[in-house]
Design a protein around this motif. Structure first.
Motif, mmCIF file in Angstrom:
data_model
loop_
_atom_site.group_PDB
_atom_site.id
_atom_site.type_symbol
_atom_site.label_atom_id
_atom_site.label_comp_id
_atom_site.label_asym_id
_atom_site.label_seq_id
_atom_site.Cartn_x
_atom_site.Cartn_y
_atom_site.Cartn_z
ATOM 1 N N ALA A 41 -20.631 -24.230 24.242
ATOM 2 C CA ALA A 41 -20.486 -25.722 25.605
ATOM 3 C C ALA A 41 -19.977 -24.542 26.879
ATOM 4 O O ALA A 41 -20.245 -24.078 26.867
ATOM 5 C CB ALA A 41 -18.725 -25.640 24.701
ATOM 6 N N PRO A 42 -20.443 -25.459 27.725
ATOM 7 C CA PRO A 42 -20.182 -24.763 29.445
ATOM 8 C C PRO A 42 -19.044 -24.295 29.750
ATOM 9 O O PRO A 42 -18.614 -23.453 30.146
ATOM 10 C CB PRO A 42 -20.295 -26.324 30.122
ATOM 11 N N GLU A 43 -17.753 -25.424 28.706
ATOM 12 C CA GLU A 43 -16.518 -24.930 29.060
ATOM 13 C C GLU A 43 -16.146 -23.141 28.320
ATOM 14 O O GLU A 43 -15.274 -22.644 29.192
ATOM 15 C CB GLU A 43 -15.182 -25.758 28.547
ATOM 16 N N LEU A 44 -16.860 -23.060 28.104
ATOM 17 C CA LEU A 44 -16.450 -21.215 26.938
ATOM 18 C C LEU A 44 -17.711 -20.273 27.654
ATOM 19 O O LEU A 44 -17.934 -19.091 27.379
ATOM 20 C CB LEU A 44 -17.002 -21.874 25.372
ATOM 21 N N GLN A 45 -18.458 -20.917 28.448
ATOM 22 C CA GLN A 45 -19.391 -19.688 29.363
ATOM 23 C C GLN A 45 -19.010 -19.697 30.637
ATOM 24 O O GLN A 45 -17.790 -19.284 31.199
ATOM 25 C CB GLN A 45 -20.271 -20.716 29.803
ATOM 26 N N VAL A 46 -19.054 -17.169 30.462
ATOM 27 C CA VAL A 46 -18.455 -17.080 31.085
ATOM 28 C C VAL A 46 -19.161 -16.833 32.591
ATOM 29 O O VAL A 46 -20.886 -16.877 32.579
ATOM 30 C CB VAL A 46 -18.689 -15.696 30.857
ATOM 31 N N SER A 47 -18.770 -17.054 33.880
ATOM 32 C CA SER A 47 -19.429 -16.889 34.952
ATOM 33 C C SER A 47 -19.461 -15.553 35.364
ATOM 34 O O SER A 47 -18.475 -14.973 35.304
ATOM 35 C CB SER A 47 -18.086 -18.305 36.306
ATOM 36 N N ALA A 48 -20.255 -16.011 36.544
ATOM 37 C CA ALA A 48 -20.487 -14.328 37.150
ATOM 38 C C ALA A 48 -19.374 -13.519 38.592
ATOM 39 O O ALA A 48 -19.598 -13.399 39.448
ATOM 40 C CB ALA A 48 -21.493 -14.568 37.903
ATOM 41 N N SER A 49 -18.664 -14.902 39.215
ATOM 42 C CA SER A 49 -17.559 -15.269 39.898
ATOM 43 C C SER A 49 -16.780 -13.892 39.705
ATOM 44 O O SER A 49 -16.281 -13.593 40.844
ATOM 45 C CB SER A 49 -16.446 -16.154 40.111
ATOM 46 N N GLY A 50 -16.626 -13.348 38.712
ATOM 47 C CA GLY A 50 -15.731 -12.100 38.277
ATOM 48 C C GLY A 50 -14.408 -12.946 37.506
ATOM 49 O O GLY A 50 -13.313 -11.892 37.180
ATOM 50 N N HIS A 51 -14.217 -13.944 37.992
ATOM 51 C CA HIS A 51 -12.694 -14.730 37.513
ATOM 52 C C HIS A 51 -12.830 -14.549 35.790
ATOM 53 O O HIS A 51 -13.667 -14.528 34.882
ATOM 54 C CB HIS A 51 -12.784 -16.369 37.361
ATOM 55 N N VAL A 52 -11.610 -14.067 35.082
ATOM 56 C CA VAL A 52 -11.399 -13.140 33.900
ATOM 57 C C VAL A 52 -10.665 -15.285 33.023
ATOM 58 O O VAL A 52 -9.798 -15.310 33.577
ATOM 59 C CB VAL A 52 -10.777 -12.613 33.488
#
Length: 211
Positions: A41-52
């Motif tokens: 699911a896209p909602e559980l993918q970690v972004s590269a923004s640094g947001h935890v």
């Protein structure tokens, strides 16, 4: 739709009994398939923004879809996982999962990490909740204690407060975990029942229109 006051309890008993017919091997197979589907699911993918990313999940028990593999996979992605602690008034507060559990109320496993109170759910990016069944309109059937309805109501309040201040009411993505036969279920819906945004089963990830 059933009309008597006992119909919700009857529906709950039916789904509980259906789960009791599952054997250990089918349960493990279904739980693993559900985990793999949900992790896409896209909602559980970690972004590269640094947001935890923070995900509120839960430690399964009994015949619920097993969440152990899911919790470990989320942690391996660097996601901060919060798990619930059942309070004496049946409300839920949230604590960090640090790989250890302790015994809690009613024999439930509780996370041994730092506690963050009942409002921690408001700051989550996603919330994964247990359910016995989910209706075609996105309402979940719980076990009757009302703990998750209270917890999810805090997300609705957050959205309403933000709207009053002309802000974007960001509500965490809420997904219920069920077996395939528990989707598109029919049961009475009460005013206090809280909707979910999606339901994930071994073979389906169903999304619902905003209510």
């Amino acid at each position: 739709m059933p009309k008597s006051a006992n119909d919700k309890a009857t529906a709950r008993s039916r789904f509980v009994n259906d789960r009791l017919t599952l054997g250990n091997h089918p349960l493990r197979k279904a739980s693993s398939a559900l985990t793999q589907r949900l992790l896409q699911a896209p909602e559980l993918q970690v972004s590269a923004s640094g947001h935890v990313m923070t995900v509120c999940a839960y430690a399964s028990f009994g015949t619920e879809p097993d969440t152990a593999e899911l919790i470990d996979a989320l942690g391996a992605r660097g996601i901060r996982v919060l798990l619930p602690i059942l309070l004496p008034d049946s409300d839920l507060e949230w604590a960090v999962y640090n790989g250890r559990f302790v015994s809690g109320r009613l024999g439930l496993s509780e996370p041994a990490g730092e506690r963050h109170g009942v409002d921690a759910i408001r700051n989550a990016d996603s919330v994964l909740v247990p359910a016995l069944a989910v209706s075609s309109t996105g309402y979940r059937l719980g076990r009757g204690g009302g703990s998750y309805d209270r917890a999810l109501a805090r997300l609705t309040m957050r959205k309403a407060v933000a709207a009053q201040h002309s802000e974007q009411g960001r509500r965490p993505w809420v997904c219920a975990l069920v077996y395939d036969n528990e989707l598109d279920a029919t049961f009475p819906v009460d005013p206090h029942d809280q909707p979910v945004d999606a339901a994930c089963s071994p073979n389906h990830l169903v999304r619902f229109d905003a209510l």
